[in-house]
Design a protein around this motif. Sequence first.
Motif, PDB file in Angstrom:
ATOM      1  N   PHE A  11     -17.865  53.972  12.577  1.00 11.94           N
ATOM      2  CA  PHE A  11     -16.935  54.232  13.670  1.00 11.94           C
ATOM      3  C   PHE A  11     -17.134  55.632  14.252  1.00 11.94           C
ATOM      4  O   PHE A  11     -16.548  55.965  15.279  1.00 11.94           O
ATOM      5  CB  PHE A  11     -15.494  54.057  13.195  1.00 11.94           C
ATOM      6  CG  PHE A  11     -15.095  52.621  12.991  1.00 11.94           C
ATOM      7  CD1 PHE A  11     -14.516  51.895  14.028  1.00 11.94           C
ATOM      8  CD2 PHE A  11     -15.310  51.987  11.778  1.00 11.94           C
ATOM      9  CE1 PHE A  11     -14.154  50.573  13.852  1.00 11.94           C
ATOM     10  CE2 PHE A  11     -14.947  50.662  11.594  1.00 11.94           C
ATOM     11  CZ  PHE A  11     -14.366  49.947  12.630  1.00 11.94           C
ATOM     12  N   GLY A  52     -15.482  46.448   8.793  1.00 15.28           N
ATOM     13  CA  GLY A  52     -15.806  47.798   8.347  1.00 15.28           C
ATOM     14  C   GLY A  52     -17.108  48.344   8.885  1.00 15.28           C
ATOM     15  O   GLY A  52     -17.375  49.541   8.747  1.00 15.28           O
ATOM     16  N   ASN A  53     -17.929  47.499   9.486  1.00 12.32           N
ATOM     17  CA  ASN A  53     -19.271  47.923   9.889  1.00 12.32           C
ATOM     18  C   ASN A  53     -19.615  47.418  11.290  1.00 12.32           C
ATOM     19  O   ASN A  53     -20.433  46.515  11.460  1.00 12.32           O
ATOM     20  CB  ASN A  53     -20.314  47.431   8.882  1.00 12.32           C
ATOM     21  CG  ASN A  53     -20.114  48.035   7.510  1.00 12.32           C
ATOM     22  OD1 ASN A  53     -19.492  47.434   6.630  1.00 12.32           O
ATOM     23  ND2 ASN A  53     -20.621  49.242   7.317  1.00 12.32           N
ATOM     24  N   TYR A  87     -21.259  52.841   4.995  1.00 14.56           N
ATOM     25  CA  TYR A  87     -19.966  52.359   4.516  1.00 14.56           C
ATOM     26  C   TYR A  87     -18.876  53.407   4.714  1.00 14.56           C
ATOM     27  O   TYR A  87     -19.102  54.463   5.297  1.00 14.56           O
ATOM     28  CB  TYR A  87     -20.081  51.953   3.047  1.00 14.56           C
ATOM     29  CG  TYR A  87     -20.911  50.698   2.844  1.00 14.56           C
ATOM     30  CD1 TYR A  87     -20.491  49.470   3.361  1.00 14.56           C
ATOM     31  CD2 TYR A  87     -22.122  50.738   2.136  1.00 14.56           C
ATOM     32  CE1 TYR A  87     -21.243  48.319   3.180  1.00 14.56           C
ATOM     33  CE2 TYR A  87     -22.878  49.593   1.945  1.00 14.56           C
ATOM     34  CZ  TYR A  87     -22.433  48.384   2.472  1.00 14.56           C
ATOM     35  OH  TYR A  87     -23.180  47.237   2.302  1.00 14.56           O
ATOM     36  N   LYS A  88     -17.680  53.080   4.246  1.00 13.78           N
ATOM     37  CA  LYS A  88     -16.503  53.947   4.332  1.00 13.78           C
ATOM     38  C   LYS A  88     -16.176  54.295   5.789  1.00 13.78           C
ATOM     39  O   LYS A  88     -15.815  55.420   6.112  1.00 13.78           O
ATOM     40  CB  LYS A  88     -16.702  55.219   3.493  1.00 13.78           C
ATOM     41  CG  LYS A  88     -16.878  54.917   2.008  1.00 13.78           C
ATOM     42  CD  LYS A  88     -17.024  56.184   1.180  1.00 13.78           C
ATOM     43  CE  LYS A  88     -17.173  55.847  -0.294  1.00 13.78           C
ATOM     44  NZ  LYS A  88     -17.359  57.062  -1.129  1.00 13.78           N
ATOM     45  N   ARG A  89     -16.341  53.290   6.648  1.00 17.17           N
ATOM     46  CA  ARG A  89     -15.992  53.371   8.067  1.00 17.17           C
ATOM     47  C   ARG A  89     -16.800  54.417   8.816  1.00 17.17           C
ATOM     48  O   ARG A  89     -16.424  54.865   9.907  1.00 17.17           O
ATOM     49  CB  ARG A  89     -14.486  53.595   8.249  1.00 17.17           C
ATOM     50  CG  ARG A  89     -13.628  52.536   7.544  1.00 17.17           C
ATOM     51  CD  ARG A  89     -12.160  52.669   7.855  1.00 17.17           C
ATOM     52  NE  ARG A  89     -11.855  52.255   9.227  1.00 17.17           N
ATOM     53  CZ  ARG A  89     -11.709  50.994   9.631  1.00 17.17           C
ATOM     54  NH1 ARG A  89     -11.881  49.990   8.768  1.00 17.17           N
ATOM     55  NH2 ARG A  89     -11.422  50.719  10.879  1.00 17.17           N
TER      56      ARG A  89
END
Length: 245
Positions: A99, A147-148, A94-96
Amino acid sequence: MPTDTDFSGKTVLVVGGSSGIGNGIAQAFRARGGNVHVWGTRASADEYDPMDGSDLTGLGYSCVDVGDPDAIAAAVLPFPSLDVLILCQGTVVYKRGEFERAGWDRVMAVNLDSLMHCARKFRPQLAESRGAIVIVSSISGLKANIGNPAYAASKAGAISLTKSLGQAFAADGIRVNGLAPGLVDTKLTKVTTAHPQRLEGALTAIPQRRMGTPEDMAGAAIFLASPLASYVTGHTLVVDGGLSL
């Protein structure tokens, strides 16, 4: 008299079966007579907390980091033969974090690459038993996930791999199918399920107006691995209460 969902005398390996959906599937096979072994990430079965949705009662256990292909290759076969292989391993960042390279690589290694490595490893045993593989993906593999990106891409890959392996392994007598869960209350979904406002919003998008349970997913897995699905190959069954509609 045995039924089509009686797995007495059958051996079942559930990769990712230590908690959540995989654990529900493992216990469902055990309840139907199966000899069930699970792979998890902790050193021993004693390290799992029942409060986290882990019930390892009656299950064999091995610690295998499926994000490492060498660990999969080195893992000891839990049975002399194998009838059912459930591939339910999964992780998310999570929390990007997906990326970034580290997050992307880890999620893809666990959620997609390991599916192929496990399927290859156990193909000879499953061919001998004319067994079944069930790959657990996600409805995230059917749509975008802002986000994922690695999670969504890996699950889309899992759905595609189910088709390809279904075709490739059919000549061996192995049926390969999958199931795509919607929102299920597990450790990976606490970011939603543990927050009342987020959960309320999520439930409004589900026609059945409830989350799925590991038992819901287990019912689909039992069907796909059973003689009831003897003419089903390469298919991913969506089990989401209507969320993807």
